[in-house]
Enzyme design. Structure first.
Site, short mmCIF file in Angstrom:
data_model
loop_
_atom_site.label_atom_id
_atom_site.label_comp_id
_atom_site.label_asym_id
_atom_site.label_seq_id
_atom_site.Cartn_x
_atom_site.Cartn_y
_atom_site.Cartn_z
N ASP A 142 0.82 -1.22 0.00
CA ASP A 142 0.00 0.00 0.00
C ASP A 142 0.85 1.27 0.00
O ASP A 142 0.40 2.32 0.46
CB ASP A 142 -0.96 0.03 1.21
CG ASP A 142 -1.76 -1.24 1.35
OD1 ASP A 142 -2.43 -1.62 0.37
OD2 ASP A 142 -1.71 -1.88 2.42
N LYS A 182 2.57 2.25 -5.09
CA LYS A 182 3.37 1.80 -6.24
C LYS A 182 2.66 2.03 -7.56
O LYS A 182 3.29 2.34 -8.57
CB LYS A 182 3.70 0.31 -6.08
CG LYS A 182 4.57 -0.01 -4.89
CD LYS A 182 4.88 -1.50 -4.79
CE LYS A 182 3.68 -2.34 -4.45
NZ LYS A 182 3.08 -2.04 -3.12
N GLY A 241 -3.76 -4.36 -4.79
CA GLY A 241 -4.65 -3.30 -5.24
C GLY A 241 -3.87 -2.04 -5.50
O GLY A 241 -3.28 -1.48 -4.58
N HIS A 242 -3.82 -1.60 -6.75
CA HIS A 242 -3.10 -0.39 -7.11
C HIS A 242 -4.11 0.66 -7.54
O HIS A 242 -4.83 0.48 -8.53
CB HIS A 242 -2.08 -0.67 -8.21
CG HIS A 242 -0.94 -1.52 -7.74
ND1 HIS A 242 -0.03 -2.10 -8.59
CD2 HIS A 242 -0.55 -1.88 -6.49
CE1 HIS A 242 0.86 -2.79 -7.88
NE2 HIS A 242 0.56 -2.67 -6.62
N GLN A 292 2.39 -5.92 -3.29
CA GLN A 292 2.58 -5.96 -1.85
C GLN A 292 3.88 -5.22 -1.45
O GLN A 292 4.31 -4.33 -2.15
CB GLN A 292 2.57 -7.40 -1.32
CG GLN A 292 1.20 -8.07 -1.35
CD GLN A 292 0.92 -8.81 -2.64
OE1 GLN A 292 1.79 -9.37 -3.27
NE2 GLN A 292 -0.33 -8.83 -3.05
#
Length: 429
Positions: free
Chosen positions: A14, A17, A41-42, A225
């Site tokens: 988180d 990135k 999740g990006h 991650q």
């Protein structure tokens, strides 16, 4: 010669990135997801519009870029199709410029059921997984029973192997976890429409990437991650099931380390963590509320509130070593705006021995750890949206310089807000 860039998280994920990958791929030829699955999740904000990606590489929002989901990624076909359709609603079309490794393992319904059943059984001691089936899918890979993307091209073989694997999982689900069994025929029926949609995307992606390297094409490798969720080097057992550090890029793509020319470690200006596990600088006060509210600290995959804390430079220095980080990117600097003082954890104290320590590796040691802080003045001016280092408040500059002096790595990128344009580059990548 074009520089190939690896982008990795240096905390517990988180770190932001996705935005950095998006910014650095605008002049790249390829962007590559290397490990993890749709538990990542990006979040990207483009022209005020929020787009959340889970499997598809972030850089694919640029029309000139080709995306690769490499062999280290575990793939849920249904999640992938759902994501492709979501992008199409945003007028972003990627079917003709996305390649999927034929060696990537599949995530299917029995993986998800097993993941959820295990977490429920563990109760208070649960790892805090996303419940997406990631761990069981990687277990199948290591146990050499995984169905892989290449199996989708042979329906007869797929059906035969699927039936055997479902029998294996149903025995555990019913006998030990007291759950309902899954139906392999229904799984197969649900899977078949996905095959038609992704058939042409299935390729030998290692060959594609080495051809790109030979042709001197720029490649951005996108990790998922963060370093301390790494299965080998993270806060075990509160980790993910893949290698989130630099080695995961090489094994997850088939591209060797000599072709990685720049390794960028992404860190927030503070720390966050989702799920259970050690977190030495965690806060439970008004500063936690400030970080949560101003930083919108809720998981883009799970929606769970993230735990927040001051920047942990001890862990950050370890991540720099683990990944051979050559440049740092500090994100969410603007979240620190308005704080009277800011802290950095520069060492730990073992409360059982009063010993000052600079590294921790096992879960037993974490229980006795207290952070030791350096305190710096905050700033009243806004950093939100600032585009040059010179225009940052003096206190913000000093804070960033202190991160550099502790880690011995230059801060080359600073993110000052969620938009694509809210960024400062101090190095030409």
């Amino acid at each position: 010669m074009n520089k190939n860039i690896a982008i990795l998280g240096t905390q517990w994920g988180d770190e932001g990135k996705g935005k950095i990958v998006d910014c650095l791929t605008k002049d790249a030829a390829y962007v590559v997801r290397c490990q993890g699955g749709h538990n990542a999740g990006h979040t990207l904000v483009v022209n005020g519009e929020k787009i959340i990606l889970h499997l598809i590489p972030s850089g694919l929002l640029h029309e000139n870029v080709i995306g690769v989901i490499a062999n280290g990624v575990v793939i849920s076909p249904s999640a992938l199709i759902e994501e492709i359709k979501m992008l199409e609603k945003h007028k972003i079309f990627i079917k003709n410029r996305l390649y999927i490794s034929n060696s990537a393992p599949l995530i299917l319904k029995y993986h998800i059921k097993m993941d959820i059943a295990r977490e429920k059984k563990l109760g208070f001691h649960a790892i805090g997984t996303t419940g997406r089936g990631i761990g069981p899918a990687y277990e199948d890979k290591i146990a050499r029973r995984a169905l892989r993307v290449s199996d989708l091209k042979d329906e007869k073989r797929l059906s035969e192997r699927l039936e055997k694997i479902v029998d294996y999982y149903n025995h555990q689900l019913v006998s030990f976890y007291k759950q309902k069994p899954v139906d392999y025929k229904k799984i197969l029926k649900d899977l078949l429409p996905s095959i038609d949609l992704i058939q042409d995307m299935i390729q030998d992606t290692t060959h594609i990437l080495h051809t790109a390297i030979k042709d001197n094409k720029k490649i951005v490798f996108e990790g998922a991650q963060g370093s301390f969720l790494d299965i080998d080097h993270g806060t075990y057992p509160y980790v993910t099931s893949s290698n989130t550090t630099i080695g995961g890029i090489c094994s997850g793509t088939g591209v060797g380390p000599k072709h990685l020319h720049c390794i960028i470690g992404i860190t927030k200006a503070y720390s966050t963590r989702v799920g259970n596990g050690p977190f030495p600088t965690e806060l439970f006060n008004n500063i936690d509320e400030h970080f949560s509210k101003k930083g919108n600290e809720f998981g883009s995959t799970t929606g769970r509130k993230r735990r927040t804390g001051w920047l942990d430079a001890v862990s950050l220095c370890r991540a720099v070593k683990l990944n051979s980080v050559s440049s740092l990117c500090v994100t969410k600097l603007d979240v620190l705006d308005g704080l009277k003082e800011i802290k950095i954890c520069t060492s730990y104290k073992d409360v059982s021995t009063s010993e000052k320590i600079l590294t921790v590796n096992t879960i037993n040691h974490w229980k006795n750890i207290k952070p030791i802080y350096e305190t710096y003045p905050g700033w009243n001016k806004k950093t939100l949206g600032i585009k040059t280092f010179e225009n940052l408040p003096c206190e913000a500059k000093n804070y960033l310089k202190r991160i550099e002096s502790i880690t011995k790595v230059p801060v080359d990128i600073i993110s000052t807000g969620p938009e694509r344009s809210d960024i400062i580059f101090l190095n030409n990548f």
